[in-house]
Design a protein around this motif. Structure first.
Motif, short mmCIF file in Angstrom:
data_model
loop_
_atom_site.label_atom_id
_atom_site.label_comp_id
_atom_site.label_asym_id
_atom_site.label_seq_id
_atom_site.Cartn_x
_atom_site.Cartn_y
_atom_site.Cartn_z
N ASP A 100 -2.05 3.26 -11.62
CA ASP A 100 -1.09 2.75 -10.65
C ASP A 100 -0.58 3.80 -9.66
O ASP A 100 -0.53 3.53 -8.46
N PRO A 101 -0.19 5.02 -10.09
CA PRO A 101 0.28 6.00 -9.09
C PRO A 101 -0.78 6.34 -8.04
O PRO A 101 -0.45 6.51 -6.86
N GLU A 102 -2.04 6.41 -8.43
CA GLU A 102 -3.11 6.67 -7.46
C GLU A 102 -3.26 5.51 -6.49
O GLU A 102 -3.43 5.71 -5.28
N ALA A 103 -3.20 4.28 -7.00
CA ALA A 103 -3.32 3.10 -6.15
C ALA A 103 -2.14 3.02 -5.18
O ALA A 103 -2.32 2.69 -4.00
N VAL A 104 -0.95 3.34 -5.66
CA VAL A 104 0.24 3.36 -4.79
C VAL A 104 0.04 4.37 -3.67
O VAL A 104 0.34 4.09 -2.51
N LEU A 106 -2.75 5.43 -2.34
CA LEU A 106 -3.74 4.93 -1.39
C LEU A 106 -3.08 3.97 -0.39
O LEU A 106 -3.33 4.05 0.82
N ILE A 107 -2.23 3.08 -0.89
CA ILE A 107 -1.55 2.12 -0.03
C ILE A 107 -0.55 2.86 0.88
O ILE A 107 -0.48 2.60 2.09
N ARG A 108 0.23 3.78 0.31
CA ARG A 108 1.23 4.53 1.09
C ARG A 108 0.56 5.32 2.22
O ARG A 108 1.05 5.35 3.34
N SER A 109 -0.56 5.96 1.94
CA SER A 109 -1.21 6.75 2.98
C SER A 109 -1.76 5.85 4.08
O SER A 109 -1.77 6.22 5.25
N ARG A 110 -2.21 4.65 3.74
CA ARG A 110 -2.68 3.70 4.75
C ARG A 110 -1.52 3.28 5.65
O ARG A 110 -1.63 3.18 6.85
N LEU A 111 -0.35 3.04 5.04
CA LEU A 111 0.83 2.66 5.82
C LEU A 111 1.35 3.84 6.65
O LEU A 111 1.79 3.66 7.78
N TRP A 112 1.31 5.03 6.08
CA TRP A 112 1.89 6.21 6.70
C TRP A 112 1.26 6.51 8.06
O TRP A 112 1.95 6.94 8.98
N ARG A 113 -0.02 6.26 8.20
CA ARG A 113 -0.69 6.58 9.46
C ARG A 113 -0.18 5.74 10.62
O ARG A 113 -0.38 6.08 11.78
N HIS A 114 0.53 4.64 10.33
CA HIS A 114 1.07 3.79 11.39
C HIS A 114 2.46 4.23 11.85
O HIS A 114 3.03 3.61 12.74
N GLN A 136 -8.63 -1.65 -6.07
CA GLN A 136 -8.97 -2.59 -7.14
C GLN A 136 -7.72 -3.26 -7.71
O GLN A 136 -7.48 -3.26 -8.92
N ARG A 137 -6.94 -3.85 -6.82
CA ARG A 137 -5.73 -4.56 -7.21
C ARG A 137 -5.68 -5.91 -6.49
O ARG A 137 -6.24 -6.07 -5.40
#
Length: 178
Positions: A100-104, A106-114, A136-137
């Motif tokens: 879960d921390p790794e998946a979080v 990945l999502i945070r870094s995708r959002l951060w670029r915006h 994989q969620r």
């Protein structure tokens, strides 16, 4: 207990039949050296589904066409086929499911670029299509994470009810400008 009794190993999914959690794989292509390239969607329940392509042998991920718009199934298939005809990756098998921390992250870094723009940017679930193979969620897990981030970090991500009242609209907030 018998001396020679072994438990059966857990079945290992094969890339040729594997479907990442939260997606629907519509097509599969074979790269030159045997890696599998997937064409999939995470929003098959929508009237206009957005598709992505991902190679299980290398880091290739695509979810936008040349105009930076979400891809249709035909566009994703064309991108996957083009990648498969040039990719020389060996099959690496099914990627390991991150904790879960790794998946979080990945999502945070995708959002951060915006955050680098000057205006708030709406977040759509299709923004995460290219990541679905890596995260994989399920969609519900991603929505719950977004709601949690909006609650704990309102300067980063905000949540507002949609005009229909049937959902939540998430928005990435830009960095504060002096």
């Amino acid at each position: 207990m018998s001396l020679f009794t072994r438990t059966a190993p857990a079945p290992v999914p094969e890339p040729e039949t594997w479907t990442p959690e939260g997606t629907l794989v519509s097509q599969r292509y074979r790269a030159l050296e045997g890696a599998t390239v997937l064409v999939y969607t995470a929003d098959a329940d929508r009237s206009t589904a957005h598709y992505a392509a991902a190679c299980l042998g290398c880091t290739y991920r695509a979810d936008q066409n040349a105009g930076h718009n979400p891809m249709s199934e035909a566009e994703a298939a064309k991108a996957a086929n083009a990648h498969a005809t040039a990719c020389r990756s060996m099959p690496r098998g099914v990627p390991a499911r991150p904790d879960d921390p790794e998946a979080v992250e990945l999502i945070r870094s995708r959002l951060w670029r915006h955050r680098y723009g000057t205006a708030p940017r709406p977040v759509h679930l299709a923004d995460f299509n290219a990541l679905r193979v890596d995260v994989q969620r399920s969609t519900d897990w991603i929505k719950a994470l977004l709601a949690s981030l909006a609650q704990t970090e309102p300067g980063f991500l905000t949540a507002t009810p949609t005009s229909s009242g049937q959902g939540t609209r998430f928005t990435v907030q830009p960095f504060g400008r002096p």
